[in-house]
Motif scaffolding. Structure first.
Motif, short mmCIF file in Angstrom:
data_model
loop_
_atom_site.label_atom_id
_atom_site.label_comp_id
_atom_site.label_asym_id
_atom_site.label_seq_id
_atom_site.Cartn_x
_atom_site.Cartn_y
_atom_site.Cartn_z
N VAL A 168 0.86 -1.19 0.00
CA VAL A 168 0.00 0.00 0.00
C VAL A 168 0.90 1.24 0.00
N LYS A 169 0.32 2.39 -0.20
CA LYS A 169 1.10 3.62 -0.16
C LYS A 169 1.70 3.82 1.23
N GLY A 170 2.96 4.21 1.27
CA GLY A 170 3.67 4.30 2.54
C GLY A 170 3.18 5.40 3.45
N GLU A 171 2.53 6.44 2.91
CA GLU A 171 2.15 7.59 3.73
C GLU A 171 0.78 7.45 4.39
N ILE A 172 0.04 6.35 4.10
CA ILE A 172 -1.28 6.23 4.70
C ILE A 172 -1.16 5.85 6.17
N SER A 173 -2.23 6.05 6.94
CA SER A 173 -2.22 5.76 8.37
C SER A 173 -2.32 4.26 8.62
N VAL A 174 -1.96 3.86 9.84
CA VAL A 174 -2.10 2.45 10.24
C VAL A 174 -3.56 2.03 10.14
N LYS A 175 -4.47 2.92 10.55
CA LYS A 175 -5.90 2.63 10.49
C LYS A 175 -6.35 2.37 9.05
N LYS A 176 -5.87 3.19 8.11
CA LYS A 176 -6.23 3.02 6.71
C LYS A 176 -5.70 1.68 6.17
N GLY A 177 -4.47 1.35 6.53
CA GLY A 177 -3.89 0.07 6.10
C GLY A 177 -4.68 -1.10 6.67
N HIS A 178 -5.10 -0.95 7.93
CA HIS A 178 -5.90 -1.99 8.59
C HIS A 178 -7.23 -2.17 7.86
N ASP A 179 -7.87 -1.07 7.48
CA ASP A 179 -9.15 -1.15 6.78
C ASP A 179 -9.01 -1.80 5.41
N ILE A 180 -7.92 -1.47 4.72
CA ILE A 180 -7.67 -2.08 3.40
C ILE A 180 -7.52 -3.58 3.53
N ALA A 181 -6.78 -4.01 4.56
CA ALA A 181 -6.57 -5.44 4.78
C ALA A 181 -7.90 -6.16 5.00
N HIS A 182 -8.79 -5.56 5.79
CA HIS A 182 -10.10 -6.15 6.04
C HIS A 182 -10.92 -6.21 4.76
N ASP A 183 -10.85 -5.14 3.96
CA ASP A 183 -11.59 -5.13 2.70
C ASP A 183 -11.11 -6.24 1.76
N VAL A 184 -9.80 -6.45 1.72
CA VAL A 184 -9.23 -7.51 0.87
C VAL A 184 -9.68 -8.88 1.36
N LYS A 185 -9.61 -9.09 2.66
CA LYS A 185 -10.03 -10.37 3.23
C LYS A 185 -11.48 -10.66 2.89
#
Length: 290
Positions: free
Chosen positions: A252-269
């Motif tokens: 994912v883009k390096g500048e996004i927040s931990v929360k945003k990365g967490h949400d992306i992971a859930h969406d992918v799952k």
């Protein structure tokens, strides 16, 4: 998954009943028809009844949900049951080979002609059973059900060999009385070979062998459709029973927040599991895009 579970269990019950019926028919025809090849065939079908019951037990146990002691579920019980099935096949093949040799060394009468009708019917029925159970195993991704399907195919082969052997004994006349015994001996070799074909994929499942390239391609395609995913890296798949567990690395883009990365992971799952219900869990590791 519940639908696959019911399908697999109902198919295993069907196999057990079908094998029991055919074992009785073969045994009676073999005894009254004076054919050890047919009796050997009945012995294999009898072992198939027990193996079908083992498969049924394995399916019921392996589809239990995950618990505190088994966080990945009970799916590995299925290939373990398959190993037992393979052991029973090897034992039955050894018994058939031994008895065949004994009958070859002992003079006996030529089998009765009606045994050919019985065997021809069995070959057709067993091939139909093989195709039916194999189709269900492909649908449910069940290793033990695939083993049960191969039992039907090996039974069809042994019945076909018995048919050939008895035909030779009947129509070639004196001096060919042991042809059906040689057929039974040859059939034992086919049973051993089929046992290996059953054993190999079950071993791969226990060892978490990398054999799911097509599934990995589909997983990557689904993951890359989710907003925020820049790409995928490592992707590992392991099979447990009729389901799969996935380890996936996303970038994912390096500048996004931990929360945003967490949400992306859930969406992918969620996207992966919605698209492929056979996947029980997806463990996702987030990496920044370089």
């Amino acid at each position: 998954m519940e639908s696959n579970r019911r399908t697999a269990i109902n198919t295993a019950i069907f196999s057990a009943i079908a094998n029991a019926f055919l074992a009785i028919a073969k045994g009676i025809a073999g005894v009254f028809g004076n054919s050890y090849a047919l009796i050997a065939d009945a012995i294999e079908s009898t072992t198939d009844v027990f193996t079908s019951l083992l498969v049924l037990f394995g399916l019921r146990y392996s589809t239990r949900p995950a618990d505190e002691n088994h966080p990945y579920g009970h799916g590995k019980a299925e290939p373990l049951i398959t190993f037992i099935v393979v052991g029973i096949l090897v034992i039955s093949a050894t018994v058939i080979a031994y008895e065949s040799i004994q009958h070859i060394r002992t003079p006996h009468k030529v089998p009765e002609k009606f045994t050919l009708v019985v065997l021809a019917s069995i070959v057709i029925l067993k091939e139909i059973f093989y195709r039916f159970v194999s189709k269900k195993s492909d649908k449910t991704k069940s290793t033990s059900l695939k083993a049960d399907a191969w039992h039907h195919r090996s039974d069809a082969i042994t019945s076909l060999l018995a048919f050939i052997g008895i035909s030779i004994a009947i129509y070639m006349g004196e001096g060919y009385e042991t042809a059906d015994d040689w057929a039974a001996l040859l059939a034992s070799g086919f049973i051993i070979y089929n046992a290996f074909l059953i054993f190999r994929p079950a071993l791969g499942e226990i060892m978490d062998e990398h054999v799911y390239d097509d599934l990995i391609v589909d997983i990557r395609k689904v993951a890359e459709t989710v907003s925020g995913v820049q790409g995928t890296e490592k992707c590992f798949v392991r099979k447990t029973g009729m389901s799969f567990h996935v380890d996936l690395h996303l970038t994912v883009k390096g500048e996004i927040s931990v929360k945003k990365g967490h949400d992306i992971a859930h969406d992918v799952k969620n996207a992966i599991q919605n698209e492929m219900p056979e996947i029980a869990d997806v463990l996702i590791h987030i990496e920044p895009e370089e």
